[in-house]
Design a protein around this motif. Sequence first.
Motif, PDB file in Angstrom:
ATOM      1  N   ASN A  46       0.827  -1.231   0.221  1.00  0.00           N
ATOM      2  CA  ASN A  46      -0.085   0.062  -0.032  1.00  0.00           C
ATOM      3  C   ASN A  46       0.908   1.256  -0.016  1.00  0.00           C
ATOM      4  O   ASN A  46       0.281   2.565   0.317  1.00  0.00           O
ATOM      5  CB  ASN A  46      -0.966   0.035   1.404  1.00  0.00           C
ATOM      6  N   MET A  47       2.178   1.128  -0.054  1.00  0.00           N
ATOM      7  CA  MET A  47       3.004   2.467  -0.380  1.00  0.00           C
ATOM      8  C   MET A  47       3.212   2.761  -1.800  1.00  0.00           C
ATOM      9  O   MET A  47       3.396   1.983  -2.475  1.00  0.00           O
ATOM     10  CB  MET A  47       4.306   2.229   0.439  1.00  0.00           C
ATOM     11  N   LYS A  48       3.185   4.166  -2.027  1.00  0.00           N
ATOM     12  CA  LYS A  48       3.348   4.563  -3.448  1.00  0.00           C
ATOM     13  C   LYS A  48       4.928   4.759  -3.443  1.00  0.00           C
ATOM     14  O   LYS A  48       5.314   5.623  -2.710  1.00  0.00           O
ATOM     15  CB  LYS A  48       2.577   5.913  -3.518  1.00  0.00           C
ATOM     16  N   ILE A  49       5.516   3.859  -4.487  1.00  0.00           N
ATOM     17  CA  ILE A  49       6.832   4.229  -4.630  1.00  0.00           C
ATOM     18  C   ILE A  49       7.281   4.440  -6.063  1.00  0.00           C
ATOM     19  O   ILE A  49       6.779   3.928  -6.873  1.00  0.00           O
ATOM     20  CB  ILE A  49       7.528   2.872  -4.466  1.00  0.00           C
ATOM     21  N   ASP A  50       8.014   5.643  -6.294  1.00  0.00           N
ATOM     22  CA  ASP A  50       8.411   6.015  -7.439  1.00  0.00           C
ATOM     23  C   ASP A  50       9.657   5.362  -8.099  1.00  0.00           C
ATOM     24  O   ASP A  50       9.705   5.046  -9.423  1.00  0.00           O
ATOM     25  CB  ASP A  50       8.335   7.624  -7.552  1.00  0.00           C
ATOM     26  N   LYS A  51      10.536   5.098  -7.241  1.00  0.00           N
ATOM     27  CA  LYS A  51      11.924   4.648  -7.617  1.00  0.00           C
ATOM     28  C   LYS A  51      12.213   3.796  -6.409  1.00  0.00           C
ATOM     29  O   LYS A  51      12.369   4.118  -5.191  1.00  0.00           O
ATOM     30  CB  LYS A  51      12.972   5.967  -7.733  1.00  0.00           C
ATOM     31  N   PRO A  64      15.435  -4.756  -8.283  1.00  0.00           N
ATOM     32  CA  PRO A  64      14.756  -4.786  -9.461  1.00  0.00           C
ATOM     33  C   PRO A  64      13.309  -5.429  -9.395  1.00  0.00           C
ATOM     34  O   PRO A  64      12.398  -4.937  -9.892  1.00  0.00           O
ATOM     35  CB  PRO A  64      15.639  -5.471 -10.496  1.00  0.00           C
ATOM     36  N   MET A  65      13.360  -6.616  -8.798  1.00  0.00           N
ATOM     37  CA  MET A  65      12.053  -7.293  -8.751  1.00  0.00           C
ATOM     38  C   MET A  65      11.218  -6.384  -7.835  1.00  0.00           C
ATOM     39  O   MET A  65       9.823  -6.143  -8.282  1.00  0.00           O
ATOM     40  CB  MET A  65      12.465  -8.590  -7.820  1.00  0.00           C
ATOM     41  N   LEU A  66      11.652  -5.596  -6.836  1.00  0.00           N
ATOM     42  CA  LEU A  66      10.805  -4.808  -5.858  1.00  0.00           C
ATOM     43  C   LEU A  66      10.089  -3.719  -6.756  1.00  0.00           C
ATOM     44  O   LEU A  66       8.980  -3.387  -6.814  1.00  0.00           O
ATOM     45  CB  LEU A  66      11.661  -4.311  -4.748  1.00  0.00           C
ATOM     46  N   ALA A  67      10.925  -3.151  -7.662  1.00  0.00           N
ATOM     47  CA  ALA A  67      10.688  -1.889  -8.507  1.00  0.00           C
ATOM     48  C   ALA A  67       9.715  -2.572  -9.510  1.00  0.00           C
ATOM     49  O   ALA A  67       8.413  -1.883  -9.476  1.00  0.00           O
ATOM     50  CB  ALA A  67      12.003  -1.388  -9.392  1.00  0.00           C
ATOM     51  N   GLU A  68       9.829  -3.720 -10.319  1.00  0.00           N
ATOM     52  CA  GLU A  68       8.914  -4.166 -11.104  1.00  0.00           C
ATOM     53  C   GLU A  68       7.599  -4.503 -10.532  1.00  0.00           C
ATOM     54  O   GLU A  68       6.517  -4.004 -11.192  1.00  0.00           O
ATOM     55  CB  GLU A  68       9.460  -5.236 -11.619  1.00  0.00           C
ATOM     56  N   LYS A  69       7.391  -5.160  -9.193  1.00  0.00           N
ATOM     57  CA  LYS A  69       6.265  -5.289  -8.639  1.00  0.00           C
ATOM     58  C   LYS A  69       5.551  -4.199  -8.263  1.00  0.00           C
ATOM     59  O   LYS A  69       4.214  -4.125  -7.891  1.00  0.00           O
ATOM     60  CB  LYS A  69       6.474  -6.285  -7.470  1.00  0.00           C
ATOM     61  N   LEU A  70       6.294  -3.152  -7.844  1.00  0.00           N
ATOM     62  CA  LEU A  70       5.762  -1.875  -7.203  1.00  0.00           C
ATOM     63  C   LEU A  70       5.360  -0.747  -8.186  1.00  0.00           C
ATOM     64  O   LEU A  70       4.838   0.230  -7.844  1.00  0.00           O
ATOM     65  CB  LEU A  70       6.680  -1.263  -6.251  1.00  0.00           C
ATOM     66  N   GLY A  71       5.703  -1.319  -9.636  1.00  0.00           N
ATOM     67  CA  GLY A  71       5.407  -0.194 -10.501  1.00  0.00           C
ATOM     68  C   GLY A  71       6.233   1.165 -10.644  1.00  0.00           C
ATOM     69  O   GLY A  71       5.804   2.066 -10.944  1.00  0.00           O
ATOM     70  N   ALA A  72       7.407   0.734  -9.782  1.00  0.00           N
ATOM     71  CA  ALA A  72       8.344   1.730  -9.742  1.00  0.00           C
ATOM     72  C   ALA A  72       9.480   1.819 -10.987  1.00  0.00           C
ATOM     73  O   ALA A  72       9.787   0.620 -11.330  1.00  0.00           O
ATOM     74  CB  ALA A  72       8.978   1.932  -8.421  1.00  0.00           C
ATOM     75  N   GLY A  73      10.343   2.592 -11.091  1.00  0.00           N
ATOM     76  CA  GLY A  73      11.709   2.449 -11.674  1.00  0.00           C
ATOM     77  C   GLY A  73      12.734   1.996 -10.602  1.00  0.00           C
ATOM     78  O   GLY A  73      12.644   2.022  -9.927  1.00  0.00           O
ATOM     79  N   PHE A  74      13.847   1.389 -11.599  1.00  0.00           N
ATOM     80  CA  PHE A  74      15.022   0.873 -10.614  1.00  0.00           C
ATOM     81  C   PHE A  74      16.090   1.940 -10.855  1.00  0.00           C
ATOM     82  O   PHE A  74      16.459   2.111 -12.049  1.00  0.00           O
ATOM     83  CB  PHE A  74      15.220  -0.474 -11.336  1.00  0.00           C
ATOM     84  N   ASP A 106      20.413  12.500 -12.848  1.00  0.00           N
ATOM     85  CA  ASP A 106      19.186  12.507 -13.356  1.00  0.00           C
ATOM     86  C   ASP A 106      18.055  11.141 -12.946  1.00  0.00           C
ATOM     87  O   ASP A 106      17.260  10.902 -13.656  1.00  0.00           O
ATOM     88  CB  ASP A 106      19.002  12.605 -15.072  1.00  0.00           C
ATOM     89  N   ALA A 107      18.809  10.505 -11.845  1.00  0.00           N
ATOM     90  CA  ALA A 107      18.070   9.247 -11.655  1.00  0.00           C
ATOM     91  C   ALA A 107      16.769   9.502 -10.698  1.00  0.00           C
ATOM     92  O   ALA A 107      15.792   8.614 -11.097  1.00  0.00           O
ATOM     93  CB  ALA A 107      19.168   8.310 -10.740  1.00  0.00           C
ATOM     94  N   ILE A 108      16.865  10.254 -10.197  1.00  0.00           N
ATOM     95  CA  ILE A 108      15.505  10.694  -9.336  1.00  0.00           C
ATOM     96  C   ILE A 108      15.336  12.271  -9.626  1.00  0.00           C
ATOM     97  O   ILE A 108      15.958  13.113  -9.606  1.00  0.00           O
ATOM     98  CB  ILE A 108      15.794  10.306  -7.949  1.00  0.00           C
ATOM     99  N   VAL A 116      14.648   2.356  -0.699  1.00  0.00           N
ATOM    100  CA  VAL A 116      16.372   2.158  -0.537  1.00  0.00           C
ATOM    101  C   VAL A 116      16.250   0.698  -0.253  1.00  0.00           C
ATOM    102  O   VAL A 116      15.846   0.313   0.765  1.00  0.00           O
ATOM    103  CB  VAL A 116      17.100   3.030   0.394  1.00  0.00           C
ATOM    104  N   HIS A 117      16.924  -0.127  -0.988  1.00  0.00           N
ATOM    105  CA  HIS A 117      17.339  -1.640  -0.609  1.00  0.00           C
ATOM    106  C   HIS A 117      18.709  -2.022  -0.498  1.00  0.00           C
ATOM    107  O   HIS A 117      19.302  -1.664  -1.574  1.00  0.00           O
ATOM    108  CB  HIS A 117      16.571  -2.482  -1.519  1.00  0.00           C
ATOM    109  N   ASP A 118      19.224  -2.782   0.194  1.00  0.00           N
ATOM    110  CA  ASP A 118      20.486  -3.468   0.268  1.00  0.00           C
ATOM    111  C   ASP A 118      20.287  -4.687   0.867  1.00  0.00           C
ATOM    112  O   ASP A 118      19.161  -4.942   1.710  1.00  0.00           O
ATOM    113  CB  ASP A 118      21.531  -2.601   0.819  1.00  0.00           C
ATOM    114  N   ASP A 119      21.470  -5.720   0.996  1.00  0.00           N
ATOM    115  CA  ASP A 119      21.149  -6.938   1.571  1.00  0.00           C
ATOM    116  C   ASP A 119      21.423  -6.981   2.892  1.00  0.00           C
ATOM    117  O   ASP A 119      20.634  -7.529   3.700  1.00  0.00           O
ATOM    118  CB  ASP A 119      22.134  -7.834   0.781  1.00  0.00           C
ATOM    119  N   VAL A 120      22.404  -5.886   3.442  1.00  0.00           N
ATOM    120  CA  VAL A 120      22.788  -6.167   4.866  1.00  0.00           C
ATOM    121  C   VAL A 120      23.011  -4.485   5.477  1.00  0.00           C
ATOM    122  O   VAL A 120      23.575  -3.927   4.622  1.00  0.00           O
ATOM    123  CB  VAL A 120      24.152  -6.822   4.933  1.00  0.00           C
TER     124      VAL A 120
END
Length: 170
Positions: A46-51, A64-74, A106-108, A116-120
Amino acid sequence: MDFAPYIRDIEDFPKPGVVFKDITPLLKNPFAFQKAGEALLGFTSNMKIDKVVGVDSRGFIFAPMLAEKLGAGFVTVRKSGKLPYKTISEPYDLEYGTGTLEIHSDAIEAGERVLVHDDVLATGGTARAVCKLVEKLGGEVVQCNFLIELTFLNGAEKIKEYQKEVLLQY
Ligand code: 5GP
């Protein structure tokens, strides 16, 4: 689901005294890999995410999977010298060294809502620098999520102004 059985401790990597959390057992198991992706996605329901910003390099596995599922850019944040176009940069301290992180200028767009996502999350120096890069471009960090938080390194303190979600804490 308990993801702990899929995380392996590697002693003295990448240098003596460091116990490295190896996520490759999780990645190579189809069930655990899928469930970890679903759990990360659940943090932003339920969060709106652009990137979605993935952090060099293990942040590129799920972002990239999160971006694709959220309809956001990566968007990629990379270590210095890797991005081809105009960049802005931010220095950061690591659990094991120092460096510079960069993002394309020009990324954002100003006002965009950014995950923001990282492994650790270890000392938090990396995540903090990434959030600063997003903000320098006018983006709003709406969440930082991670597979793993090493709580004894107090990284949460460095990113306390942001919402934080993690799958596993040590
Ligand atoms: P921090 O800046 O929070 O100290 O370190 C986080 C960054 O270093 C992340 O990009 C992460 O990939 C990497 N990192 C630090 N410690 C570990 C670890 O034990 N396991 C893994 N997989 N990455 C780590």
